[in-house]
Design a protein around this motif. Structure first.
Motif, short mmCIF file in Angstrom:
data_model
loop_
_atom_site.label_atom_id
_atom_site.label_comp_id
_atom_site.label_asym_id
_atom_site.label_seq_id
_atom_site.Cartn_x
_atom_site.Cartn_y
_atom_site.Cartn_z
N GLN A 100 0.85 -1.19 0.00
CA GLN A 100 0.00 0.00 0.00
C GLN A 100 0.88 1.23 0.00
O GLN A 100 1.80 1.35 0.81
CB GLN A 100 -0.91 0.00 1.24
N LEU A 101 0.61 2.15 -0.90
CA LEU A 101 1.41 3.36 -1.00
C LEU A 101 1.15 4.28 0.19
O LEU A 101 0.01 4.65 0.47
CB LEU A 101 1.09 4.10 -2.29
N LEU A 102 2.23 4.64 0.90
CA LEU A 102 2.12 5.60 2.00
C LEU A 102 2.28 7.02 1.50
O LEU A 102 1.52 7.91 1.86
CB LEU A 102 3.21 5.34 3.03
N LEU A 103 3.31 7.23 0.68
CA LEU A 103 3.58 8.55 0.14
C LEU A 103 4.60 8.44 -0.98
O LEU A 103 5.25 7.41 -1.14
CB LEU A 103 4.09 9.50 1.23
N LYS A 104 4.72 9.52 -1.76
CA LYS A 104 5.68 9.53 -2.85
C LYS A 104 6.22 10.94 -3.04
O LYS A 104 5.54 11.93 -2.77
CB LYS A 104 5.05 9.03 -4.15
N TYR A 105 7.46 11.01 -3.52
CA TYR A 105 8.07 12.26 -3.92
C TYR A 105 8.39 12.17 -5.41
O TYR A 105 9.06 11.24 -5.85
CB TYR A 105 9.35 12.54 -3.15
N GLY A 124 8.79 19.07 -6.78
CA GLY A 124 8.15 20.07 -5.92
C GLY A 124 8.63 20.00 -4.49
O GLY A 124 9.80 19.77 -4.22
N ALA A 125 7.71 20.19 -3.58
CA ALA A 125 8.03 20.26 -2.15
C ALA A 125 8.74 19.00 -1.69
O ALA A 125 8.32 17.88 -2.00
CB ALA A 125 6.75 20.46 -1.35
N THR A 126 9.82 19.22 -0.95
CA THR A 126 10.64 18.08 -0.54
C THR A 126 10.10 17.37 0.69
O THR A 126 10.49 16.25 0.97
CB THR A 126 12.08 18.53 -0.27
N LEU A 127 9.22 18.03 1.44
CA LEU A 127 8.56 17.38 2.57
C LEU A 127 7.21 16.86 2.07
O LEU A 127 6.35 17.64 1.67
CB LEU A 127 8.38 18.36 3.73
N VAL A 128 7.07 15.57 2.14
CA VAL A 128 5.87 14.93 1.58
C VAL A 128 5.05 14.33 2.71
O VAL A 128 5.59 13.61 3.56
CB VAL A 128 6.27 13.83 0.59
N LYS A 129 3.79 14.62 2.71
CA LYS A 129 2.88 14.04 3.70
C LYS A 129 2.09 12.91 3.07
O LYS A 129 1.64 13.01 1.92
CB LYS A 129 1.95 15.11 4.25
N GLY A 130 1.93 11.85 3.84
CA GLY A 130 1.20 10.70 3.32
C GLY A 130 0.02 10.32 4.18
O GLY A 130 -0.47 11.12 4.98
N ILE A 131 -0.38 9.08 4.02
CA ILE A 131 -1.53 8.60 4.79
C ILE A 131 -1.11 8.18 6.20
O ILE A 131 0.09 7.98 6.45
CB ILE A 131 -2.22 7.43 4.07
N ASN A 132 -2.10 8.07 7.07
CA ASN A 132 -1.88 7.56 8.43
C ASN A 132 -0.88 8.37 9.24
O ASN A 132 -0.25 7.84 10.15
CB ASN A 132 -1.44 6.09 8.40
N GLY A 133 -0.70 9.65 8.91
CA GLY A 133 0.16 10.52 9.69
C GLY A 133 1.64 10.43 9.36
O GLY A 133 2.47 11.04 10.05
N PHE A 134 2.02 9.67 8.37
CA PHE A 134 3.42 9.55 7.98
C PHE A 134 3.84 10.70 7.08
O PHE A 134 3.04 11.25 6.33
CB PHE A 134 3.66 8.23 7.25
N GLU A 135 5.12 11.03 7.15
CA GLU A 135 5.71 11.98 6.23
C GLU A 135 7.17 11.62 5.97
O GLU A 135 7.76 10.84 6.71
CB GLU A 135 5.60 13.42 6.74
N ALA A 136 7.70 12.15 4.88
CA ALA A 136 9.09 11.89 4.53
C ALA A 136 9.67 13.14 3.88
O ALA A 136 8.95 13.91 3.24
CB ALA A 136 9.20 10.70 3.57
N GLU A 137 10.97 13.31 4.04
CA GLU A 137 11.63 14.48 3.47
C GLU A 137 12.72 14.03 2.51
O GLU A 137 13.60 13.23 2.87
CB GLU A 137 12.24 15.37 4.55
N PHE A 138 12.66 14.53 1.30
CA PHE A 138 13.68 14.25 0.29
C PHE A 138 14.85 15.20 0.51
O PHE A 138 14.69 16.43 0.48
CB PHE A 138 13.10 14.45 -1.11
N LYS A 139 16.01 14.62 0.77
CA LYS A 139 17.22 15.42 0.96
C LYS A 139 18.24 14.99 -0.08
O LYS A 139 18.92 13.96 0.07
CB LYS A 139 17.78 15.25 2.37
N LYS A 140 18.36 15.79 -1.12
CA LYS A 140 19.23 15.43 -2.23
C LYS A 140 20.69 15.35 -1.79
O LYS A 140 21.42 14.44 -2.20
CB LYS A 140 19.08 16.45 -3.35
#
Lengths: 111, 114
Positions: free
Chosen positions: B45-50, B53-69
């Motif tokens: 099940q997909l939680l989130l994707k980057y 655009g914005a490097t901080l991504v919010k997903g389902i169920n309160g999860f988030e992730a930050e893309f740091k190049k």
């Protein structure tokens, strides 16, 4: 959205036999991919189809083959089954974006 | 070639504690990054994707992730763990293009203690 459905959910086959796994993709999703997930591992890419043509293949032997049909369904065929083919096989479909939608998988056991 | 490294195969946290699941990637082109969750005997099940655009991504169920190049990382976080978060989590990378494929990490099992 109808999601991605796979059949059967479980399957037991004997070494040397052939198996066909089926997947019904979301309507409008022209890309379908198949993955093999061995126990305790991440999914491994088998191959991908776009509008009924294979356009990508992972490191799997030719006895793994597939088909995609115009009605958004697809098949994974495995010939000459080996014990190591026991795994969860996942189908994923994608539309124009990069949101891959996965099915619940088919658990294949080769004995 | 692309690859994903998920350090550690198992993370255990207390209910209500911060969840941090690490993911580092390798890609020769700008990556698209994903986190998926898998419950026992189920698909992904997909939680989130980057993608862009914005490097901080919010997903389902309160999860988030930050893309740091600069760190080639895409760590998954959740401020407060819930018992229902116990599952297997996979980080995956792909690239743009019609024949792109998902390359997955080995996964991390998250346990939540009462």
């Amino acid at each position: 959205e109808t999601g991605v459905t796979q059949s059967p959910t479980h399957l037991i086959k004997t070494r040397g036999q052939q198996v066909t796994l089926r997947c019904s993709s979301q309507s409008g999703h022209n890309t379908v991919s198949w993955y093999q997930q061995a126990l305790g591992q991440g999914p491994q890419f088998i191959f991908q189809y776009y509008r009924e043509e294979e356009n990508g293949r992972g490191n799997f032997p030719p006895r793994f083959s597939g088909l995609q049909f115009p009605n958004y369904s697809s098949e994974l065929n495995v010939n000459a089954l080996e014990l190591d083919d026991s795994a969860l096989y996942l189908c994923a479909s994608r539309g124009t974006g990069y949101g891959y939608t996965f099915g619940s998988g088919t658990r294949l056991t080769v004995v | 070639a692309q690859s994903v490294t998920q350090l550690g195969s198992h993370v255990s946290v207390s209910e209500g504690a911060l969840v941090l699941l690490r993911c580092n990637y390798s890609s020769s082109v700008p990556p698209y990054l994903f986190w998926y969750v898998q419950y026992p005997n189920q698909g992904l099940q997909l939680l989130l994707k980057y993608t862009t655009g914005a490097t901080l991504v919010k997903g389902i169920n309160g999860f988030e992730a930050e893309f740091k190049k600069s760190e080639t990382s895409f760590h998954l976080t959740k401020p407060s763990a819930h018992m229902s978060d116990a599952a297997e989590y996979f980080c995956a990378v792909t690239r743009t293009g019609a024949n792109s494929k998902l390359t997955f990490g080995k996964g991390i099992t998250l346990s939540v203690r009462p």
